[in-house]
Motif scaffolding. Structure first.
Motif, PDB file in Angstrom:
ATOM      1  N   ARG A  46       3.168   0.756  -8.971  1.00 25.93           N
ATOM      2  CA  ARG A  46       1.765   1.176  -8.881  1.00 25.93           C
ATOM      3  C   ARG A  46       1.000   0.743 -10.115  1.00 25.93           C
ATOM      4  O   ARG A  46      -0.100   0.178 -10.030  1.00 25.93           O
ATOM      5  CB  ARG A  46       1.687   2.701  -8.725  1.00 25.93           C
ATOM      6  CG  ARG A  46       0.262   3.247  -8.821  1.00 25.93           C
ATOM      7  CD  ARG A  46       0.207   4.741  -8.748  1.00 25.93           C
ATOM      8  NE  ARG A  46       0.912   5.458  -9.792  1.00 25.93           N
ATOM      9  CZ  ARG A  46       0.466   5.662 -11.034  1.00 25.93           C
ATOM     10  NH1 ARG A  46      -0.693   5.164 -11.421  1.00 25.93           N
ATOM     11  NH2 ARG A  46       1.177   6.363 -11.906  1.00 25.93           N
ATOM     12  N   PHE A  56      -4.123   5.023  -5.597  1.00 26.97           N
ATOM     13  CA  PHE A  56      -2.936   4.680  -4.815  1.00 26.97           C
ATOM     14  C   PHE A  56      -2.749   5.638  -3.647  1.00 26.97           C
ATOM     15  O   PHE A  56      -2.452   5.214  -2.523  1.00 26.97           O
ATOM     16  CB  PHE A  56      -1.695   4.661  -5.712  1.00 26.97           C
ATOM     17  CG  PHE A  56      -0.445   4.242  -5.014  1.00 26.97           C
ATOM     18  CD1 PHE A  56      -0.348   3.009  -4.388  1.00 26.97           C
ATOM     19  CD2 PHE A  56       0.664   5.077  -4.985  1.00 26.97           C
ATOM     20  CE1 PHE A  56       0.809   2.621  -3.746  1.00 26.97           C
ATOM     21  CE2 PHE A  56       1.820   4.699  -4.342  1.00 26.97           C
ATOM     22  CZ  PHE A  56       1.898   3.466  -3.725  1.00 26.97           C
ATOM     23  N   LEU A  59      -5.115   4.743  -0.975  1.00 28.19           N
ATOM     24  CA  LEU A  59      -4.651   3.528  -0.302  1.00 28.19           C
ATOM     25  C   LEU A  59      -3.529   3.841   0.683  1.00 28.19           C
ATOM     26  O   LEU A  59      -3.466   3.260   1.777  1.00 28.19           O
ATOM     27  CB  LEU A  59      -4.168   2.529  -1.367  1.00 28.19           C
ATOM     28  CG  LEU A  59      -3.892   1.100  -0.960  1.00 28.19           C
ATOM     29  CD1 LEU A  59      -5.130   0.445  -0.375  1.00 28.19           C
ATOM     30  CD2 LEU A  59      -3.402   0.307  -2.167  1.00 28.19           C
ATOM     31  N   CYS A  60      -2.666   4.770   0.313  1.00 29.76           N
ATOM     32  CA  CYS A  60      -1.542   5.167   1.163  1.00 29.76           C
ATOM     33  C   CYS A  60      -1.969   6.127   2.275  1.00 29.76           C
ATOM     34  O   CYS A  60      -1.261   6.276   3.276  1.00 29.76           O
ATOM     35  CB  CYS A  60      -0.467   5.873   0.334  1.00 29.76           C
ATOM     36  SG  CYS A  60       0.413   4.837  -0.831  1.00 29.76           S
ATOM     37  N   VAL A  84       5.012   3.516   4.263  1.00 25.48           N
ATOM     38  CA  VAL A  84       3.588   3.582   3.916  1.00 25.48           C
ATOM     39  C   VAL A  84       3.383   3.132   2.467  1.00 25.48           C
ATOM     40  O   VAL A  84       2.468   2.354   2.165  1.00 25.48           O
ATOM     41  CB  VAL A  84       3.045   5.025   4.123  1.00 25.48           C
ATOM     42  CG1 VAL A  84       1.704   5.226   3.438  1.00 25.48           C
ATOM     43  CG2 VAL A  84       2.945   5.339   5.605  1.00 25.48           C
ATOM     44  N   ARG A  87       3.968  -0.638   2.149  1.00 23.99           N
ATOM     45  CA  ARG A  87       2.832  -1.364   2.738  1.00 23.99           C
ATOM     46  C   ARG A  87       1.631  -1.333   1.790  1.00 23.99           C
ATOM     47  O   ARG A  87       0.970  -2.356   1.589  1.00 23.99           O
ATOM     48  CB  ARG A  87       2.470  -0.770   4.096  1.00 23.99           C
ATOM     49  CG  ARG A  87       1.506  -1.607   4.890  1.00 23.99           C
ATOM     50  CD  ARG A  87       1.230  -1.072   6.290  1.00 23.99           C
ATOM     51  NE  ARG A  87       2.452  -0.698   7.010  1.00 23.99           N
ATOM     52  CZ  ARG A  87       2.737   0.551   7.404  1.00 23.99           C
ATOM     53  NH1 ARG A  87       1.910   1.541   7.174  1.00 23.99           N
ATOM     54  NH2 ARG A  87       3.857   0.804   8.051  1.00 23.99           N
ATOM     55  N   ALA A  88       1.353  -0.180   1.198  1.00 20.62           N
ATOM     56  CA  ALA A  88       0.220  -0.054   0.281  1.00 20.62           C
ATOM     57  C   ALA A  88       0.406  -0.930  -0.959  1.00 20.62           C
ATOM     58  O   ALA A  88      -0.574  -1.425  -1.522  1.00 20.62           O
ATOM     59  CB  ALA A  88       0.024   1.405  -0.121  1.00 20.62           C
TER      60      ALA A  88
END
Length: 102
Positions: A46, A56, A59-60, A84, A87-88
């Motif tokens: 991150r 973050f 985004l998730c 998830v 993917r983020a």
């Protein structure tokens, strides 16, 4: 004797003896270490992307406090949330978990 699946871990351990209790304790220690490793990995990746926990989490689509708990090794993350998170971050699950548990 009830099936182990249907009883609490400590109830089960008392029914199977001390050697099993030691194995369970070792398993729990390994689990805690794995959660710490995973959380550190998520934090590292991150930060590499310059994202705050809040950005973050957005985004998730997850709560910021949940992300914080993951990064501190306090959360046992479901596989769907691992997907998830990967993917983020724009990576595969295998890249996210590379080197963990060893």
């Amino acid at each position: 004797r009830p099936c182990a699946i249907h009883v609490r871990p400590m109830q089960y351990l008392s029914s199977v003896g001390a050697s099993s209790s030691k194995r369970y304790a070792a398993y729990m220690d390994d689990s805690a270490a794995l959660l710490q490793q995973f959380g550190s990995r998520v934090r590292e990746l991150r930060k590499e992307q310059g994202l705050s926990q809040e950005a973050f989490a957005d985004l998730c689509g997850l709560d910021r406090t949940y992300i914080g708990g993951i990064e501190r090794g306090e959360r046992n993350v479901a596989l769907k949330n691992i997907a998830v998170i990967a993917r983020a971050l724009g990576i595969t699950i295998s890249h996210l978990t590379k080197g963990l548990g060893g």
